[in-house]
Enzyme design. Structure first.
Site, PDB file in Angstrom:
ATOM      1  N   ARG A   1       0.804  -1.223   0.000  1.00  0.00           N
ATOM      2  CA  ARG A   1       0.000   0.000   0.000  1.00  0.00           C
ATOM      3  C   ARG A   1       0.837   1.274   0.000  1.00  0.00           C
ATOM      4  O   ARG A   1       0.514   2.204  -0.714  1.00  0.00           O
ATOM      5  CB  ARG A   1      -1.021  -0.015   1.130  1.00  0.00           C
ATOM      6  N   THR A   2       1.891   1.294   0.782  1.00  0.00           N
ATOM      7  CA  THR A   2       2.686   2.524   0.834  1.00  0.00           C
ATOM      8  C   THR A   2       3.306   2.801  -0.536  1.00  0.00           C
ATOM      9  O   THR A   2       3.270   3.926  -1.051  1.00  0.00           O
ATOM     10  CB  THR A   2       3.789   2.411   1.903  1.00  0.00           C
TER      11      THR A   2
ATOM     12  N   LYS B   1      22.474  -8.625  -0.880  1.00  0.00           N
ATOM     13  CA  LYS B   1      22.389  -7.838  -2.092  1.00  0.00           C
ATOM     14  C   LYS B   1      23.735  -7.715  -2.780  1.00  0.00           C
ATOM     15  O   LYS B   1      23.817  -7.563  -3.990  1.00  0.00           O
ATOM     16  CB  LYS B   1      21.892  -6.443  -1.704  1.00  0.00           C
TER      17      LYS B   1
ATOM     18  N   ARG C   1      11.969   2.713   1.838  1.00  0.00           N
ATOM     19  CA  ARG C   1      11.433   1.781   2.842  1.00  0.00           C
ATOM     20  C   ARG C   1      12.557   0.823   3.175  1.00  0.00           C
ATOM     21  O   ARG C   1      13.192   0.276   2.261  1.00  0.00           O
ATOM     22  CB  ARG C   1      10.250   1.024   2.243  1.00  0.00           C
TER      23      ARG C   1
ATOM     24  N   HIS D   1       7.502   6.221  10.412  1.00  0.00           N
ATOM     25  CA  HIS D   1       6.815   6.145   9.135  1.00  0.00           C
ATOM     26  C   HIS D   1       6.012   7.447   8.995  1.00  0.00           C
ATOM     27  O   HIS D   1       4.793   7.446   9.142  1.00  0.00           O
ATOM     28  CB  HIS D   1       5.905   4.908   9.127  1.00  0.00           C
TER      29      HIS D   1
END
Lengths: 439, 316
Positions: B59-60, B87, B109, B137
């Protein structure tokens, strides 16, 4: 050929303020060093054939020994080597360092001890005292071969980096170390209670949204280890005390007088608290144990001043930039400290007249040797000539360029310090001259 | 147009109270625009925004993406594992790489608290924190404040209960201090094992009992309970949590003020912190929050990037 050798010939320190509580000294005198040993401490020594070092009223003390150093060799030479770390030690004013076993491979047998000592002999600029692991691979599951390591020259034992979590394992390790009358240096942390916390549990952990670990994670482990030392009769040394609770436990144990316990404090726990951590998440301030509350800091400082905490130790923990320039939770724990520890204590405590020169010598030179069971070094005829000259007025700013060690992850970058080593003499050999490490 | 003094929005405290009100005001305009057939404005034309979501988010991320598209910004999405070891590239290197591409803004995020600072220090771009670890947030908080203000007509003076795993909640980490700043009274309602280390550091009071606190609340703000964090160490079970702290019809009928509102940042666990009947109640504003999210994020980006003209002009 050994890099450090008892220097042949004579060295005469002229006009030194000699401070040594063991000899009851705080006088202006000359010190004559002959073939690596102190030949005389007296006013106006005349030695025409000696090399002359004009001390000019600066302070000469028995050589400081840092009880708690990570030199990273073998295995992580990109962070530090025995050579670079002992250069840093000399730059910081130390004549000897005790090195922890959490290298790769771990120093957990005689061959590893010998290997480190051989490398130190070949490349070291100050004396290197080796601690062996208490348990194999620092895994806390099986005793390491202490007899083998003692025979190879280990002076103490520690699983520093992680506390031994299993109380039975700790009991057995203390019992077995007793056989060799060696000190056990404990990293006191209850990892279950600490629960992966990366900063102190409190205002700052909440404000920064970082997992915190409670002060009690240290205190509980300290209380357990003291009780086990009492049970076993072993000699216990508590590393990097950071909390008021641990201080209270040590104070109680010393008052009871029925347990052989000593303790050390680091400059970062003496001079920094968790409030230094702000929204910029400086990972050089991430260390284990973490920076604590101001009340904890004050308790540790008071204990250091009154001698409840016996010794200063840097917990020098070098890391490469790629291990620190990371998300706070991913960054490695630790700050370098060899080069700043003594200047910080001189500037913040001795110059401020909160700690006498005599007590300074107790905390940095006398107590560390006593804790490790080393031959005392004194400003007296017959003693080995390990000594350091401090210029109490010399100032510098702590910068990456000023630090000579391989890693620059200092919690004190940007600080101004006052009180620097100008000369370090190890076995009569000058390894720091006019503040510069002798190449 | 009212700008925002802080270059970055990482903590809600980066904004002043006046700036928060100006965001809410602009968001109201954008919300109206979002009801039109053609929702696109040219205000951020030519600006480049990266959505760097290093942790899963639906959603964000959708909300930011929509906001960017409606403001005509050029945006691109970057996702990866947030662990440098997995990563193979550190966050710092990623930041420097994007910085070299001349980016105007990054929405980030991340799994770990404080990570947006690494971007802020390495890049010229404006950084908006889209949620960092258990820290903050802030845009979620702005949309929550917007929803509260719309429903209650004010924020100051309200008593807001934040119920759930507050310790692990970045939503609460921004909302509680924001409410305090705005003159409201936040209460953290949870067992001690779910409370922040120092709730006062967030400006919040503490309650261990929803039933005791509920009659005082103007806003009941329920947090998502994550199953893996309710398996015996912090609370015994989801079932017991639902019994003691879950919002249900009975509590709504018997303990809650009739005009109180119920909010949830989503995603919801139906039957755990909130029952389906509560979700369906008209006082439950969960979808209003989602709706406000796009408008509020448009307002924040617009004010931080200093879009052309003022919103009112753009809206005509």
């Amino acid at each position: 050929m050994s890099r450090l050798q008892p220097a042949k010939g004579k060295l005469l320190l002229k006009g030194a303020r000699c401070v040594d509580p063991q000899a009851g000294l705080d006088v202006l005198a000359d010190i004559l060093i002959t073939d690596g040993s102190i030949a005389a401490v007296d006013t106006a020594i005349d030695a025409p054939d000696a090399e002359i070092l004009e001390v000019g009223g600066r302070v000469v003390v028995p050589g400081p020994v840092d009880l708690h150093v990570h030199l990273r060799e073998p295995g992580q030479e990109y962070k530090e080597t025995i050579e670079s770390g002992t250069r840093a030690a000399a730059h910081g004013g130390w004549t000897g360092v005790g090195v922890m076993a959490n290298t790769h491979p771990v120093v957990d047998d005689g061959a590893q001890v010998r290997s480190v000592l051989n490398k130190a002999d070949a490349t070291g600029l100050v004396r290197v005292y080796v601690y062996g692991a208490l348990t194999r691979g620092l895994r806390g599951e099986q005793l390491a071969e202490m007899a083998d390591m003692v025979a190879a020259g280990a002076v103490g034992f520690s699983d520093d980096g992680h506390g031994i979590q299993n109380p039975l394992m700790m009991r057995r390790a203390l019992q077995y170390a007793l056989v060799f009358d060696k000190v056990v240096l404990a990293h006191a942390e209850d990892e279950k209670l600490a629960d992966g916390g990366v900063v102190n549990e409190g205002l700052v952990s909440t404000r920064l949204g970082l997992p915190g670990q409670p002060a009690l994670a240290e205190e509980l482990a300290v209380r357990r280890d003291i009780a086990l030392a009492r049970l076993t009769g072993a000699r216990l040394h508590i590393c990097h005390v950071s909390t008021a609770g641990a201080v209270a436990a040590i104070r109680e144990a010393k008052a009871a007088g029925d347990v052989a316990v000593t303790a050390e404090a680091t400059p970062h726990h003496l001079f920094l608290n968790e409030d230094a951590l702000d929204v910029r998440y400086n990972t050089n301030l991430k260390m284990a144990p973490p920076l604590r509350s101001e009340a904890d800091r004050v308790a540790v400082l008071e204990a250091f001043l009154d001698g409840t905490i016996d010794a200063l130790a840097s917990d020098h923990a070098p890391h490469a930039p790629q291990e620190k320039e990371l998300e706070f939770e991913l960054a490695q724990f630790g700050t370098v400290g060899l080069e700043t520890a003594l200047p910080l204590v001189l500037g913040e405590l001795v110059a401020a007249e909160r700690l006498s020169w005599s007590d300074f010598v107790q905390r940095v030179a006398v107590a560390p040797r006593r804790i490790l069971g080393l031959e005392p070094v004194s400003l007296a005829a017959g003693s080995v000539a390990d000594l350091t000259v401090f210029d109490p007025a010399a100032k510098t700013k702590v910068t990456k360029d000023w630090l000579v060690g391989k890693s620059k992850n200092s919690a004190f970058l940007g600080w101004g310090v006052r009180g620097l080593a100008t000369e370090v003499i190890v076995g009569g050999q000058r390894v720091l001259k006019e503040g510069c490490v002798v190449v | 147009m009212a700008g925002i003094a802080s270059k970055h929005l990482i903590r809600i405290e980066d904004l002043t109270v006046d700036e928060i009100y100006s965001v809410l005001e602009n968001a109201a305009t954008f919300k109206e625009i979002n009801t039109r057939t053609i929702k696109k404005l040219p205000t951020l034309r030519g600006r480049t925004i990266i959505n760097m979501f290093l942790e899963p988010s639906t959603r964000t991320r959708s909300s930011f993406e929509l906001a960017e598209k409606r403001l005509s910004a050029d945006s691109l999405n970057f996702s990866a594992s947030s662990s440098a070891t997995v990563k193979g590239e550190s966050l710092l290197d990623t930041a420097e790489t994007f910085d070299a591409m001349k980016i105007d803004m990054v929405i980030v995020r991340h799994r770990y608290g404080g990570s947006p600072w690494i971007l802020a220090e390495a890049m010229d771009a404006h950084i908006i924190n889209g949620g960092d670890g258990i820290h903050q947030h802030p845009t979620q908080t702005l949309l929550d404040l917007f929803t509260i203000q719309e429903a209650k007509g004010r924020i100051a003076g309200l008593t807001v209960g934040i119920v759930g795993d507050i310790y692990h909640s970045r939503v609460a980490g921004s909302l509680a201090p924001a409410l305090k700043m705005m003159g409201a009274r936040p209460i953290c309602i949870a067992p001690p094992s779910y409370q922040p280390d120092v709730p006062e550091a967030l400006g919040a009071e503490v309650s261990h009992s929803l039933d005791e606190a509920l009659p005082d609340l103007d806003v009941v703000y329920l947090l998502r309970i994550q199953g893996e964090r309710a398996q015996g160490l912090s609370v015994p079970s989801l079932r017991e949590y639902a019994t003691v702290y879950g919002m249900n019809q009975w509590r709504m009928d018997n303990l809650m003020k009739p005009d109180a509102i119920i909010m949830h940042p989503g995603p919801m666990n139906r039957g755990v912190e909130i029952t389906p009947e509560v979700i369906a109640d008209s006082r439950s504003l969960v979808l209003d929050q989602v709706n406000a999210g796009v408008a509020v994020r448009m307002a924040v980006m617009y004010q931080m990037l200093g879009g052309e003209g003022d919103v009112a002009t753009a809206a005509r």
